[in-house]
Write a protein that holds these residues in place. Structure first.
Motif, short mmCIF file in Angstrom:
data_model
loop_
_atom_site.label_atom_id
_atom_site.label_comp_id
_atom_site.label_asym_id
_atom_site.label_seq_id
_atom_site.Cartn_x
_atom_site.Cartn_y
_atom_site.Cartn_z
N PHE A 1 -14.99 12.79 -9.14
CA PHE A 1 -15.60 12.76 -7.82
C PHE A 1 -16.56 13.94 -7.72
O PHE A 1 -16.16 15.09 -7.84
CB PHE A 1 -14.54 12.84 -6.73
CG PHE A 1 -13.80 11.54 -6.51
CD1 PHE A 1 -14.13 10.70 -5.45
CD2 PHE A 1 -12.80 11.15 -7.38
CE1 PHE A 1 -13.47 9.51 -5.26
CE2 PHE A 1 -12.13 9.95 -7.19
CZ PHE A 1 -12.47 9.13 -6.13
N GLN A 2 -17.83 13.63 -7.49
CA GLN A 2 -18.87 14.66 -7.41
C GLN A 2 -19.30 14.81 -5.95
O GLN A 2 -19.95 13.93 -5.39
CB GLN A 2 -20.07 14.27 -8.28
CG GLN A 2 -19.73 14.15 -9.76
CD GLN A 2 -20.93 13.71 -10.59
OE1 GLN A 2 -21.97 13.33 -10.07
NE2 GLN A 2 -20.77 13.78 -11.91
N PHE A 3 -18.92 15.91 -5.34
CA PHE A 3 -19.26 16.18 -3.94
C PHE A 3 -20.59 16.94 -3.92
O PHE A 3 -20.64 18.11 -4.28
CB PHE A 3 -18.15 16.97 -3.26
CG PHE A 3 -16.86 16.19 -3.14
CD1 PHE A 3 -16.65 15.31 -2.09
CD2 PHE A 3 -15.86 16.32 -4.10
CE1 PHE A 3 -15.48 14.59 -1.98
CE2 PHE A 3 -14.68 15.60 -4.00
CZ PHE A 3 -14.49 14.73 -2.94
N ARG A 4 -21.65 16.25 -3.48
CA ARG A 4 -22.99 16.81 -3.53
C ARG A 4 -23.61 16.95 -2.15
O ARG A 4 -24.80 17.25 -2.03
CB ARG A 4 -23.89 15.92 -4.40
CG ARG A 4 -23.43 15.83 -5.86
CD ARG A 4 -23.55 17.17 -6.54
NE ARG A 4 -23.20 17.10 -7.96
CZ ARG A 4 -22.05 17.49 -8.46
NH1 ARG A 4 -21.13 18.00 -7.65
NH2 ARG A 4 -21.80 17.40 -9.75
N LEU B 1 -18.10 9.06 -9.05
CA LEU B 1 -18.48 8.69 -7.70
C LEU B 1 -19.12 9.90 -7.02
O LEU B 1 -18.59 11.01 -7.12
CB LEU B 1 -17.27 8.22 -6.89
CG LEU B 1 -16.65 6.90 -7.33
CD1 LEU B 1 -15.47 6.55 -6.42
CD2 LEU B 1 -17.67 5.79 -7.31
N ILE B 2 -20.25 9.69 -6.37
CA ILE B 2 -20.98 10.77 -5.70
C ILE B 2 -20.77 10.65 -4.20
O ILE B 2 -20.99 9.59 -3.62
CB ILE B 2 -22.49 10.70 -6.02
CG1 ILE B 2 -22.71 10.82 -7.53
CG2 ILE B 2 -23.25 11.80 -5.28
CD1 ILE B 2 -24.14 10.59 -7.96
N ILE B 3 -20.31 11.72 -3.58
CA ILE B 3 -20.11 11.74 -2.13
C ILE B 3 -21.14 12.67 -1.53
O ILE B 3 -21.22 13.84 -1.88
CB ILE B 3 -18.68 12.19 -1.75
CG1 ILE B 3 -17.65 11.16 -2.20
CG2 ILE B 3 -18.56 12.37 -0.24
CD1 ILE B 3 -17.20 11.26 -3.61
N SER C 1 -8.07 13.53 -10.11
CA SER C 1 -7.82 14.47 -11.20
C SER C 1 -9.04 15.32 -11.56
O SER C 1 -8.89 16.41 -12.11
CB SER C 1 -7.36 13.71 -12.45
OG SER C 1 -8.35 12.75 -12.84
N ARG C 2 -10.25 14.82 -11.25
CA ARG C 2 -11.47 15.56 -11.62
C ARG C 2 -12.41 15.65 -10.43
O ARG C 2 -12.79 14.63 -9.85
CB ARG C 2 -12.17 14.85 -12.79
CG ARG C 2 -11.38 14.90 -14.09
CD ARG C 2 -12.08 14.08 -15.16
NE ARG C 2 -12.05 12.65 -14.85
CZ ARG C 2 -12.82 11.75 -15.46
NH1 ARG C 2 -13.71 12.13 -16.36
NH2 ARG C 2 -12.71 10.48 -15.14
N ILE C 3 -12.76 16.87 -10.07
CA ILE C 3 -13.63 17.11 -8.92
C ILE C 3 -14.74 18.06 -9.31
O ILE C 3 -14.51 19.06 -10.00
CB ILE C 3 -12.82 17.71 -7.74
CG1 ILE C 3 -11.90 16.65 -7.13
CG2 ILE C 3 -13.74 18.27 -6.67
CD1 ILE C 3 -11.04 17.17 -5.99
N SER C 4 -15.95 17.75 -8.88
CA SER C 4 -17.10 18.63 -9.03
C SER C 4 -17.68 18.87 -7.63
O SER C 4 -17.91 17.91 -6.89
CB SER C 4 -18.16 17.99 -9.94
OG SER C 4 -19.33 18.78 -9.99
N ILE D 1 -21.42 9.19 2.55
CA ILE D 1 -21.71 7.96 1.81
C ILE D 1 -21.17 8.14 0.40
O ILE D 1 -21.19 9.24 -0.16
CB ILE D 1 -23.22 7.66 1.79
CG1 ILE D 1 -23.52 6.36 1.04
CG2 ILE D 1 -24.02 8.81 1.19
CD1 ILE D 1 -24.98 5.94 1.11
N VAL D 2 -20.65 7.06 -0.19
CA VAL D 2 -20.10 7.08 -1.55
C VAL D 2 -21.00 6.23 -2.44
O VAL D 2 -21.23 5.05 -2.15
CB VAL D 2 -18.66 6.54 -1.58
CG1 VAL D 2 -18.09 6.61 -3.00
CG2 VAL D 2 -17.78 7.30 -0.60
N LEU D 3 -21.51 6.83 -3.51
CA LEU D 3 -22.46 6.17 -4.40
C LEU D 3 -22.03 6.30 -5.85
O LEU D 3 -21.24 7.18 -6.21
CB LEU D 3 -23.85 6.79 -4.25
CG LEU D 3 -24.51 6.77 -2.88
CD1 LEU D 3 -25.69 7.72 -2.87
CD2 LEU D 3 -24.94 5.37 -2.51
N SER D 4 -22.56 5.41 -6.69
CA SER D 4 -22.44 5.57 -8.13
C SER D 4 -23.68 6.31 -8.63
O SER D 4 -24.65 6.45 -7.89
CB SER D 4 -22.34 4.19 -8.80
OG SER D 4 -23.58 3.52 -8.72
#
Length: 441
Positions: free
Chosen positions: A244-247, A173-175, A268-271, A209-212
């Motif tokens: 979760f990818q925080f961009r 998920l991209i935030i 459990s997984r964050i970028s 916004i939360v995207l795939s």
């Protein structure tokens, strides 16, 4: 086609309506109206008169959004619930949603009258004007022969989890941020924040916004979480167990973490991305072409917001075991990387103006905040490192150096930490001031 939509908020609807006041809209707009009310009534922040009675909440969790009004009406008629302050909350929520959706379904007028009559103590079954309301989907289903439901919860755990994974795709998920001036009509319960517009020097309010990865917003698949408490609990582990990818900006990350305090223990997984560039304009994901798979670069990361992010992760992300830090290529121009990883890590003004640490009291750079995490697998990625052997070697050495610092940190994560504030602005929320966070349970 007959009209099915009123082009006003509920409170501004005229008594006598003309053709300009009513319209025919697609059914998805009607479904959206009821869905937003359903979600906000169960999980939203607009309720100010206490929690829902347990009996009503249980029924609402398993019902269709269009049946919410009928369930509340039956509870009022039965008199099984003494306190009806929740009815005022329901009306307030419906009013707010009608403003956001720029109108509401025509049929909602009859439902609202029925609820008001029930609240006034009238016997709705003998009320001629509202007999139609009792022929809604809830009562229609009761007049038919009962159908045998599928025993989903009797399935083995591994089968249910496989179904959850098929429904909630395992993609990351991209935030990121909504673009200025493009706030969605469906944005509820999202903490808002201000971003600077470099071209004008102004600040504008937006949210995350939360995207795939295919740039699709999450939608109907999340209805699975509304089935009942057990399904919500089990499916949430699958949903929040993905990466979760925080961009976006640091503010978007902090706002997301604030809104999902209770779920942080499942992540459990964050970028996460740190931007060092000074002149990058704010765009936001909504300004990007749908063909793009990468959110745009963001303005220079706020070190203050970055610090608050890791204060939260250190305390609340008890399930975190993988963390990736992505840094832009401007890092090579600003960091003293030729002096080695220790010099970079201990530089208090790393990628910041040299005067900042003296005047703001900041004595830790962004890498030192990351190193506060403990008991995780850490990965560092600096843009442009693959173009030069010396830079590639430095990246590996700096990653190793930060990992050594992490191993020496005490593990401080606590599972039961939640948010008690009801603020919608980030700088007023507990994630920002840290004063209203508490342990739940």
């Amino acid at each position: 086609m007959p009209s099915n939509w009123i082009n006003h908020s509920i409170s501004s609807t005229p008594e006598i309506k003309t053709s300009e006041d009513i319209a025919n809209v697609a059914h998805w707009r009607i479904d959206e109206f009821y869905f937003l009310i359903h979600v906000e009534l169960l999980y939203g922040s607009r309720r100010s008169r206490g929690s829902l009675p347990a009996e009503i909440e249980e029924r609402l969790r398993g019902c269709a959004p269009q049946d919410v009004s009928g369930i509340l009406q039956k509870a009022l008629i039965a008199g099984s619930v003494m306190d009806s302050g929740w009815l005022d909350d329901y009306n307030d929520i419906a009013e707010a949603i009608s403003v956001i959706t720029q109108g509401y379904p025509k049929e909602y007028l009859a439902q609202r009258r029925a609820l008001n009559d029930a609240a006034a103590g009238r016997e709705m079954s003998n009320h001629p004007r509202n007999k139609k309301v009792h022929t809604g989907s809830a009562s229609k289903s009761s007049s038919k022969a009962p159908t045998k439901s599928f025993p989903f919860l009797s399935l083995p755990d591994e089968v249910r989890n496989h179904i959850y994974r098929l429904t909630l795709t395992p993609e990351p998920l991209i935030i990121s941020d909504w673009a200025i001036g493009s706030l969605p009509s469906t944005m509820l319960r999202r903490t808002e924040y201000d971003v600077s517009i470099a071209s004008t020097g102004d600040t504008r309010r937006t949210s995350y916004i939360v995207l795939s990865p295919q740039r699709h917003r999450l939608g109907t698949e999340l209805n699975l979480l509304l089935a009942n408490k057990q399904v919500h609990r089990e499916a949430s582990k699958i949903l929040y167990g993905r990466e979760f990818q925080f961009r976006g900006t640091a503010d978007s990350t902090l706002a997301f973490l604030h809104d999902h305090f209770r779920k942080l223990k499942m992540m459990s997984r964050i970028s996460m991305r740190f931007t060092t560039g000074e002149t990058i304009p704010f765009m936001g994901c909504a300004a990007v072409s749908s063909s793009s798979t990468t959110p745009p670069s963001t303005p220079k990361t706020s070190l203050l917001a970055w610090k608050k992010i890791f204060n939260i992760l250190v305390r609340a992300a008890s399930g975190l075991h993988d963390f990736e830090l992505m840094v832009d290529r401007k890092f090579w121009d600003q960091a003293p990387w030729c002096e080695g990883p220790a010099a970079v890590f201990n530089d208090t003004a790393l990628c910041q103006p040299r005067s900042l640490s003296k005047h703001s009291g900041n004595t830790e750079n962004f890498l030192q905040h990351v190193a506060k995490l403990s008991g995780i697998n850490f990965r560092l990625s600096i843009a442009g490192a693959g173009e030069d052997q010396a830079k590639r070697h430095f990246q590996r050495e700096l990653e190793k150096y930060i990992c050594e610092k992490m191993y020496k940190r005490p593990y401080m994560a606590v599972e039961n930490i939640s948010c008690t504030c009801r603020k919608r602005l980030l700088t007023e929320a507990c994630a920002w001031d840290g004063q209203k966070r508490r342990r739940s349970g």
